[in-house]
Scaffold this active site. Structure first.
Site, short mmCIF file in Angstrom:
data_model
loop_
_atom_site.label_atom_id
_atom_site.label_comp_id
_atom_site.label_asym_id
_atom_site.label_seq_id
_atom_site.Cartn_x
_atom_site.Cartn_y
_atom_site.Cartn_z
N HIS A 74 0.95 -1.02 -0.02
CA HIS A 74 0.14 0.00 0.02
C HIS A 74 0.87 1.17 -0.11
O HIS A 74 1.77 1.35 0.53
CB HIS A 74 -0.75 0.05 1.20
CG HIS A 74 -2.03 1.13 1.32
ND1 HIS A 74 -2.84 1.38 0.51
CD2 HIS A 74 -1.80 2.54 2.09
CE1 HIS A 74 -3.48 2.63 0.82
NE2 HIS A 74 -2.92 3.03 1.77
N SER A 75 0.52 2.27 -0.91
CA SER A 75 1.46 3.45 -0.91
C SER A 75 2.83 3.14 -1.33
O SER A 75 3.00 2.62 -2.42
CB SER A 75 1.20 4.25 0.29
OG SER A 75 1.10 5.60 0.25
N MET A 76 3.52 3.57 -0.38
CA MET A 76 5.03 3.41 -0.79
C MET A 76 5.29 1.72 -1.04
O MET A 76 5.97 1.44 -1.99
CB MET A 76 5.72 3.68 0.50
CG MET A 76 7.38 3.38 0.24
SD MET A 76 8.32 3.70 1.70
CE MET A 76 8.07 2.20 2.57
N SER A 102 -1.79 -0.68 -3.92
CA SER A 102 -3.04 -0.20 -3.32
C SER A 102 -2.34 1.36 -3.09
O SER A 102 -1.25 1.74 -2.70
CB SER A 102 -3.21 -0.87 -1.98
OG SER A 102 -4.44 0.00 -1.23
#
Length: 237
Positions: A74-76, A102
């Site tokens: 998720h994200s990074m 994500s």
């Protein structure tokens, strides 16, 4: 058993996805990898170059992950998932059967300033507060922030200084999760289709950047849906 390797978001650690544990299908095992500068590796130097982070993750994966496996970030963690998958394909190590990315725009879309990692402290904290996902008990506590802030800034620096290099599309299927109130637009999510030879799926959820924790049951159900078929195929070989 299908293993799902989870790569955390900026400032996270190996416990970041613990809330998923109670919802995950019994045939899926969550495996979380720990980056330097946190948890049991707290005394190791933080990494601020995304390539160094990917090298570290790859070594952990080879040592700790059995097959078949998929990767979720998720994200990074989504960007790390993408870069790690490329490193795996080039290495000859067996590839994951699926990628879940994500809360992250496609890699080719440049990050534009102002960048979080070099903001003054108060502005930085307010930006993190606006993203959600970080308890006010931490953000409003100077002592806790003194522990938390360095890893968060290091992670942001790694992602914000990353330069996209075009590569051959991955041979791995990709599913993209986004929040309808996050900064990642549908068009930015759709651009992930250029990074895989397979058609991608995009799943949109109600919520801001940390929508995944509002939809733990739905997210883990999607893990089961996509990985059930892959496990069957793998077991037939």
């Amino acid at each position: 058993m299908m293993n799902l390797v989870c790569l955390h978001f900026a400032g996270g650690n190996k416990y970041s996805y613990y809330p998923f544990e109670e919802h995950i299908d019994k045939n899926i095992s969550l495996i979380t990898l720990e980056l330097p500068g946190r948890g049991k590796r707290f005394h190791e130097p933080l990494l601020t170059d995304v390539n160094d982070i990917v090298d570290d993750l790859f070594e952990q994966l080879k040592e700790n992950v059995s097959k078949p496996y998929a990767i979720f970030g998720h994200s990074m963690g989504a960007m790390l998932t993408y870069l790690l998958a490329h490193k795996i394909e080039k290495s000859g190590f067996e590839s994951p059967v699926h990628l879940f990315v994500s809360g992250c725009k496609a890699p080719k879309i440049n990050r534009k300033p102002p960048f979080y990692h070099d903001m003054p402290k108060e502005e930085f904290i307010n930006k993190i507060r606006g993203m959600g996902g970080c308890p006010e008990e931490i953000l409003g506590n100077d002592e806790l922030m003194a522990l938390f802030e360095p890893s968060l800034r290091a992670d942001f620096k790694a992602i914000e200084t990353y330069t996209y290099i075009e590569q051959n599309p991955l041979k791995i299927p990709v599913t993209v999760f986004i929040g309808n109130k996050d900064k990642v637009t549908w068009e930015e999510a759709k651009a992930w289709e250029e990074e895989s030879v397979h058609a991608i799926d995009i799943k949109e959820f109600e919520g801001n950047h940390f929508f995944i924790f509002q939809h733990k049951k739905e997210i883990t159900a999607l893990f089961k849906y996509y990985l059930k078929t892959k496990k069957t195929i793998f077991n037939n070989y």
